[in-house]
Each structure stands twice: as C-alpha cells, then as structure tokens.
Design an enzyme around this catalytic site. Structure first.
Site, PDB file in Angstrom:
ATOM      1  N   ASP A 195     -21.389 -52.256 -25.970  1.00  0.00           N
ATOM      2  CA  ASP A 195     -21.915 -53.485 -25.394  1.00  0.00           C
ATOM      3  C   ASP A 195     -23.366 -53.283 -24.959  1.00  0.00           C
ATOM      4  O   ASP A 195     -24.201 -54.185 -25.073  1.00  0.00           O
ATOM      5  CB  ASP A 195     -21.052 -53.914 -24.206  1.00  0.00           C
ATOM      6  CG  ASP A 195     -21.546 -55.203 -23.568  1.00  0.00           C
ATOM      7  OD1 ASP A 195     -22.126 -56.036 -24.301  1.00  0.00           O
ATOM      8  OD2 ASP A 195     -21.362 -55.383 -22.356  1.00  0.00           O
TER       9      ASP A 195
ATOM     10  N   ASP B 108     -25.667 -52.604 -28.368  1.00  0.00           N
ATOM     11  CA  ASP B 108     -26.109 -53.772 -29.144  1.00  0.00           C
ATOM     12  C   ASP B 108     -27.269 -54.482 -28.464  1.00  0.00           C
ATOM     13  O   ASP B 108     -28.151 -55.033 -29.127  1.00  0.00           O
ATOM     14  CB  ASP B 108     -24.953 -54.732 -29.439  1.00  0.00           C
ATOM     15  CG  ASP B 108     -24.366 -55.382 -28.186  1.00  0.00           C
ATOM     16  OD1 ASP B 108     -24.915 -55.189 -27.092  1.00  0.00           O
ATOM     17  OD2 ASP B 108     -23.342 -56.072 -28.309  1.00  0.00           O
ATOM     18  N   GLY B 109     -27.289 -54.456 -27.125  1.00  0.00           N
ATOM     19  CA  GLY B 109     -28.414 -55.042 -26.410  1.00  0.00           C
ATOM     20  C   GLY B 109     -29.706 -54.279 -26.673  1.00  0.00           C
ATOM     21  O   GLY B 109     -30.781 -54.877 -26.816  1.00  0.00           O
TER      22      GLY B 109
ATOM     23  N   ARG C  54     -33.184 -55.778 -28.555  1.00  0.00           N
ATOM     24  CA  ARG C  54     -34.547 -55.697 -28.027  1.00  0.00           C
ATOM     25  C   ARG C  54     -35.452 -54.866 -28.939  1.00  0.00           C
ATOM     26  O   ARG C  54     -36.611 -55.203 -29.150  1.00  0.00           O
ATOM     27  CB  ARG C  54     -34.536 -55.110 -26.619  1.00  0.00           C
ATOM     28  CG  ARG C  54     -33.853 -55.999 -25.578  1.00  0.00           C
ATOM     29  CD  ARG C  54     -33.997 -55.420 -24.175  1.00  0.00           C
ATOM     30  NE  ARG C  54     -33.278 -54.158 -24.044  1.00  0.00           N
ATOM     31  CZ  ARG C  54     -31.983 -54.050 -23.727  1.00  0.00           C
ATOM     32  NH1 ARG C  54     -31.263 -55.147 -23.522  1.00  0.00           N
ATOM     33  NH2 ARG C  54     -31.421 -52.871 -23.601  1.00  0.00           N
TER      34      ARG C  54
ATOM     35  N   SER D 264     -30.200 -63.244 -30.423  1.00  0.00           N
ATOM     36  CA  SER D 264     -29.821 -64.550 -30.958  1.00  0.00           C
ATOM     37  C   SER D 264     -28.818 -65.212 -30.029  1.00  0.00           C
ATOM     38  O   SER D 264     -28.101 -64.538 -29.278  1.00  0.00           O
ATOM     39  CB  SER D 264     -29.212 -64.413 -32.358  1.00  0.00           C
ATOM     40  OG  SER D 264     -28.010 -63.659 -32.325  1.00  0.00           O
TER      41      SER D 264
ATOM     42  N   ASP E 270     -21.207 -61.632 -27.720  1.00  0.00           N
ATOM     43  CA  ASP E 270     -21.170 -60.531 -26.762  1.00  0.00           C
ATOM     44  C   ASP E 270     -20.359 -60.914 -25.526  1.00  0.00           C
ATOM     45  O   ASP E 270     -19.490 -60.159 -25.080  1.00  0.00           O
ATOM     46  CB  ASP E 270     -22.600 -60.163 -26.368  1.00  0.00           C
ATOM     47  CG  ASP E 270     -22.660 -58.889 -25.551  1.00  0.00           C
ATOM     48  OD1 ASP E 270     -22.082 -57.878 -25.989  1.00  0.00           O
ATOM     49  OD2 ASP E 270     -23.288 -58.900 -24.477  1.00  0.00           O
TER      50      ASP E 270
ATOM     51  N   ASP F 259     -16.688 -59.479 -24.337  1.00  0.00           N
ATOM     52  CA  ASP F 259     -16.558 -58.870 -23.004  1.00  0.00           C
ATOM     53  C   ASP F 259     -15.430 -59.518 -22.206  1.00  0.00           C
ATOM     54  O   ASP F 259     -14.567 -58.840 -21.644  1.00  0.00           O
ATOM     55  CB  ASP F 259     -17.866 -59.008 -22.226  1.00  0.00           C
ATOM     56  CG  ASP F 259     -18.967 -58.125 -22.764  1.00  0.00           C
ATOM     57  OD1 ASP F 259     -18.655 -57.189 -23.518  1.00  0.00           O
ATOM     58  OD2 ASP F 259     -20.136 -58.382 -22.444  1.00  0.00           O
TER      59      ASP F 259
END
Length: 215
Positions: free
Chosen positions: A45, A48-49, A53, A59, A66, A70
C-alpha cells in the site's frame, strides 16, 4: 483510457487484491501464512504510493482502488476477529467506524471539489491536519492499527476468546512483544480518535454544502 489501468501503482493494487484473496483463503488453515501475506499487502500500500509519486502516475482510479482495497481488507480482518473474540461487537463497531469515516471523507472531498480526500488544509482540527499532513505520523498510526489486529489474530484460538484475557496474556510475553503491543495500541487509539474527528468534520462539510445549496 486503458493506459491508466496499466499504471504501475494500479498494477500493484491488483497484485494486492490477489494477495488478500490468497491470505483470507488460508486464514483458518495457516494463520502464520495469512499474517505474512496480509502484512505484505499492507506494505505494498505504501509502495504503490511511492511509485505514483516517482513516475507521476497518480490517478483518481488508483486512489479509489487503493482506498477500497484498504477498507475491504481491514473490514474482513475485523470480521474475522469478531468471530474469535468476545465481545465480538467491539470489532464490528470498529469496522463500521472505519468505513463510515472514510466514506464521509471521500464524499465530502468530492462535494468540495478536492482532488484528494487527504486534502485537509482548510480543516480546523490540528490532529486531522497532523495525520494527513505529516506522513510518518500517518504511517505510524496505520501500521500500528494493522499490526495490532494481526497480533490479536495470531493470539486467538479456535474457540471464543475473551479479548481482555488475551491482552493480559500478551503483556506476559517477552519484553519485545510487549513493547510492540503497547506501541501499536497507542497508534491504534490515535487512529480511532482521528476516524471519529474525520467523520464529524466530513459530516459538517456535507451539511454546509446542503445549506449553501438551499440558499
């Protein structure tokens, strides 16, 4: 349009869903494997962030994917814990708070025309600003919450268990386990308070929107 679905962060999101499916498929037969897979999904999690960036691939679809991943994974784990522990209602209340708080926040952000539900610059509450504005603090609270639930899952037996007695048992473990348990408990508590504040703040934003629209 297809290219957005193939963004690296979104591909990681699909992989997280697959991992969660496998994790919950073995949650009764292999608790250790479940804990490992669930934690890997949680770590991804954050990964992917970072990719979003790094490669400028943030998107709206990715943000929704996401958050849904979660919320669903946490909800499923809380539902499991409600089966193992008594009173199980505690975990169902936490489940409801988690989903309601984030849904209100997402919807109020949409009404306000914000591009992200994490945009709380105009919020008056300092804790909410700290939570979304200072990434290490947010990470500590989120990690604490998930790790605490994993610990409780691993220490639960197949029969109904008293939550209080299990917590007492954990405090009699090695100093390292006790330290981790207490640390995660603190982070978990802060996150629940933040969830309540977020829900109230977002609900207020929805009411303000209604009042403006009625004029």
């Amino acid at each position: 349009m297809t290219s957005v679905y193939l963004y690296i962060p979104n591909i990681i999101g699909y992989f997280r869903i697959i991992i969660n499916f496998i994790a919950f498929a073995v949650c009764y037969s292999n608790k250790a494997l479940f804990a490992i897979l669930y934690f890997i999904s949680f770590v991804l999690d954050g990964v992917d962030g970072w990719f979003a960036r790094k490669f400028n691939q943030a998107s709206t679809f990715g943000a929704v994917l996401d958050m849904v991943t979660d919320r669903v994974s946490t909800a499923c784990l809380l539902a499991l814990l409600s089966q193992f522990y008594r009173p199980g209602l505690i975990f169902l209340i936490l489940l409801g708070l988690d989903i309601t708080s984030h849904w209100f926040q997402m919807y109020s952000s949409f009404l306000s025309g914000k591009t992200s539900h994490k945009d709380v610059k105009h919020t008056g509450n300092w804790l909410l600003k700290l939570y979304y504005g200072y990434r290490p603090f947010m990470a500590f609270c989120c990690v604490s919450c998930e790790v605490l639930y994993i610990i409780l899952f691993l220490f639960a037996n197949e029969k109904s268990t008293s939550l209080l007695s299990v917590c007492r048992g954990i405090l009699n473990q090695s100093p390292l386990i006790v330290l981790v348990f207490i640390s995660t408990l603190v982070g978990w508590a802060v996150k629940q308070v933040t969830n309540v504040i977020q829900m109230k703040t977002a609900a207020d934003a929805c009411v303000v929107y209604d009042l403006k629209r009625s004029k």
